[in-house]
Design an enzyme around this catalytic site. Sequence first.
Site, PDB file in Angstrom:
ATOM      1  CB  ALA A 159      -0.927  -0.021   1.204  1.00 49.50           C
ATOM      2  CG  HIS A 160      -1.144   5.048   0.345  1.00 52.82           C
ATOM      3  ND1 HIS A 160      -2.007   6.086   0.163  1.00 52.82           N
ATOM      4  CD2 HIS A 160      -1.607   4.353   1.408  1.00 52.82           C
ATOM      5  CE1 HIS A 160      -2.941   6.018   1.089  1.00 52.82           C
ATOM      6  NE2 HIS A 160      -2.721   4.989   1.846  1.00 52.82           N
ATOM      7  CG  ASN A 161       2.913   7.339   1.982  1.00 61.16           C
ATOM      8  OD1 ASN A 161       1.830   7.553   1.446  1.00 61.16           O
ATOM      9  ND2 ASN A 161       3.920   8.177   1.910  1.00 61.16           N
TER      10      ASN A 161
END
Lengths: 347, 347, 347
Positions: free
Chosen positions: C240-242
């Site tokens: 997922a993001h980050n």
Amino acid sequence: MQFSAAQIAPLIDGRIEGNASVSVSGFGKIETAKEGDLAFLANPKYESYAYSTEASILLVSDEFTPRQPLSPTLIRVKDPYAALAQLMQLVEQQQASHPEGISPTALIAEDVELGEDVYVGAYAVLEQGVKVGRGVRIYPHAYVGKGVTIGEGATIYPHVTLYHDVKIGARCIIHAGAVIGADGFGFAPQSDGYHKIPQLGNVILEEDVEIGANTCIDRAVMGSTIIRRGVKLDNLVQIAHNCSVDEHTVMASQVGLAGSSQIGKWCKFGGQVGIGGHITIGDRVEMGGQTGVISNIPEGSVLMGSPGMPLREAMRNFVIQPKLPDMYRRLQALEKELAELKQQQSK
Amino acid sequence: MQFSAAQIAPLIDGRIEGNASVSVSGFGKIETAKEGDLAFLANPKYESYAYSTEASILLVSDEFTPRQPLSPTLIRVKDPYAALAQLMQLVEQQQASHPEGISPTALIAEDVELGEDVYVGAYAVLEQGVKVGRGVRIYPHAYVGKGVTIGEGATIYPHVTLYHDVKIGARCIIHAGAVIGADGFGFAPQSDGYHKIPQLGNVILEEDVEIGANTCIDRAVMGSTIIRRGVKLDNLVQIAHNCSVDEHTVMASQVGLAGSSQIGKWCKFGGQVGIGGHITIGDRVEMGGQTGVISNIPEGSVLMGSPGMPLREAMRNFVIQPKLPDMYRRLQALEKELAELKQQQSK
Amino acid sequence: MQFSAAQIAPLIDGRIEGNASVSVSGFGKIETAKEGDLAFLANPKYESYAYSTEASILLVSDEFTPRQPLSPTLIRVKDPYAALAQLMQLVEQQQASHPEGISPTALIAEDVELGEDVYVGAYAVLEQGVKVGRGVRIYPHAYVGKGVTIGEGATIYPHVTLYHDVKIGARCIIHAGAVIGADGFGFAPQSDGYHKIPQLGNVILEEDVEIGANTCIDRAVMGSTIIRRGVKLDNLVQIAHNCSVDEHTVMASQVGLAGSSQIGKWCKFGGQVGIGGHITIGDRVEMGGQTGVISNIPEGSVLMGSPGMPLREAMRNFVIQPKLPDMYRRLQALEKELAELKQQQSK
């Protein structure tokens, strides 16, 4: 581009605390932001960073009471996360140069209806009977099957496959590699193997739905698999044939729904949740990651575990679970002690 | 198109009860069917709908005994689900206008062998040495690597990737985005990182296999990853290198098999099942959703849970599991009581 | 091609035991190898096959002490698996005819910078501002978004989507259907639905990363989602993001990481592991398949279960778990007995 706190605050209905003339040129996460960045504090878990961040401006909630002095200029808003979203949307609209026009290599069947201001990228294929609304963006290599309709302002990213007769609502966003409308998994077992049940239905996505990369939504055996407006599905999610997912439900990555499950409105599913077939889930149900569900779940439930238990019960369980072998030994010891005690008494 | 009960019954070896001249023009699910629809009752869970359905014709089993009067004309058959499949196949054959011909934009290497009546869609790429059997349909954007063979009547949907030397049996159906023959996950750990083990084997799909959208089957490190005839895999399934899946086994979505697992015939796996590496599963094994397996499983087992337990044991467990914190308190109370009792006695 | 034990041993720093002139023409697994194959024994679980294998040459470790006579010529090496990898790499280099040149159907924007000896396959699309290093191979149908950079010697397989501004390090391998840089799953909940948070960051893959088929790595909301050098991700993994994944960590298929998780170096995750959001995992952490993690995990931990427990604890748990219903009955029996005993005493 530089924006001062004084310029930013009115855009998000915020109140400034500190130097209103300080200015920023980008966004940063509170823990890693640099001078010239705007950061935000929404999750209390990150509060300690507020006192060490190098960010020049910090979005905080109206309720936030600093426990010590802090260096950034504060902009107080009702909901820092929503305010951030607003600001980022403004920036994105200014920055983004959206692709335009119809690529000469796009293959578009003769009877396809294209709205105004449509983008169709290189090597995209639009089969017969497709209808594309105004402002739709179809990226390179997308495949749009026969009779598909795509509503105004929708975005179809590269390598998306839309099987025949799928309906995509206005402003939907379908990320790369998603497959909408493949055959549902339906077979009649016979002595010589499984006979395929033709899947004669379709898939309907209402408006404002976002579908993650490589997510799959199968066509109904008859009727429609339906994703209601505002639903957001993350990457690698599986929605089986004849499911329905009601308005504003969000599902994190790798969730799987078996056939004919009916999911309520405003639900939130964590990653890798699995829902059995022919199950009904009420509105506003929340599930932690890896929750498994094999029976109907009433409105407003909060579940965790496989099989899913009410969250409080599950959390208590998770604490006791590691003690299980110890409990077993203690139970055996008790049995022995009690037997001895009874034997003594009977003497 | 309209068909009367009198026309339909002989096609599926059925007996009519009620008005034989009533006719239908489509299929409907028993709970939502309208007048003019043919519905079916296979799952007893749905029996109550039989008395309220608006369907004009209802397929039921020979054994079905209505508990109250019902309005649709009944057609009694041995297996309503199989009969439905048959009818839907007839309808599909009449409705479907299958794509034909070789698109001028398909890139087909000079030495590719194409059988008769083959369809190759726009922008499909067929590399050197590919052999394609009679009646095969290859949809737009499919990629067929060097030396791949595709048996008679197989269907390859858009955005499928077949890596080099993969073999696809007759009548296989590969849904959009599936990847057959990517490198297995094999690395030799060394002090400076993981060194790749070249994956020199291939993947073989025997005949009548169906592979779901975005499912991945990795090529063997040496030899072949083998999917035997009649196997059906749902979407987003992972089959690691050197696995074999024997005849007529079905796996629901998001199942994962680690390397070198051997799965028997006629198994049924629910969604999100995970099988460890180098594991052997016997014939006719059934597993509920999210079952985890870390040891060999004998023929005919029915499992649930992670790690998997026999189904009856698992169901009993699921009932007791939420009582665990309560059990812990009661165990502590017993220990205290017993200690007090012993102390009293020793006085 | 035929190679004798005498020719092979020096390539892998091995010592021959047996007939040095015996020769092989291929690789085989120890349990199925035929005469003329080279097989290897690394996993002790397979030792019994050493005494029955038909392989002509067997790679074994320096420590291996046969319990009975065996027929193949042995080559003793420090690490048989690593030696095998080396030999397979040599064979692959000789066999493989790597594709070359720029397909006339590849669409490459005017300002794209291509290094020497680059392959760009049919219908690949490279948007503006793309930079491609020397020796890179981009297969048919790959989509390379605006501003993407691809380091020397990387391989991008068919149907890969690289969204804008993604950075791919030298010698990375991205398998078919992988999606790098789609929007992270970020929405601000409002009374009328979820408002999209624009994802303004990107994804960075450092050098020597391998990404499996249909795996998804989302772009950061701001900053970068980072996969450090030497990381290997299997198929259908979700990052997922980050998130950040540190050097030389390996994850098997269908693992899912929620947003902003930070994973250490040299970790090993089994299939279907799920990691919650904003979680930190230390270096050299190992997890069995289906492990679920909802809190930070210290360096060197070995976990299993959902929620994850230390491995030894989990294995003990798995043994006791099926006894739970029996424990419940025994607990109830004890309570009854003790109550009776106390009643007797009070008389």
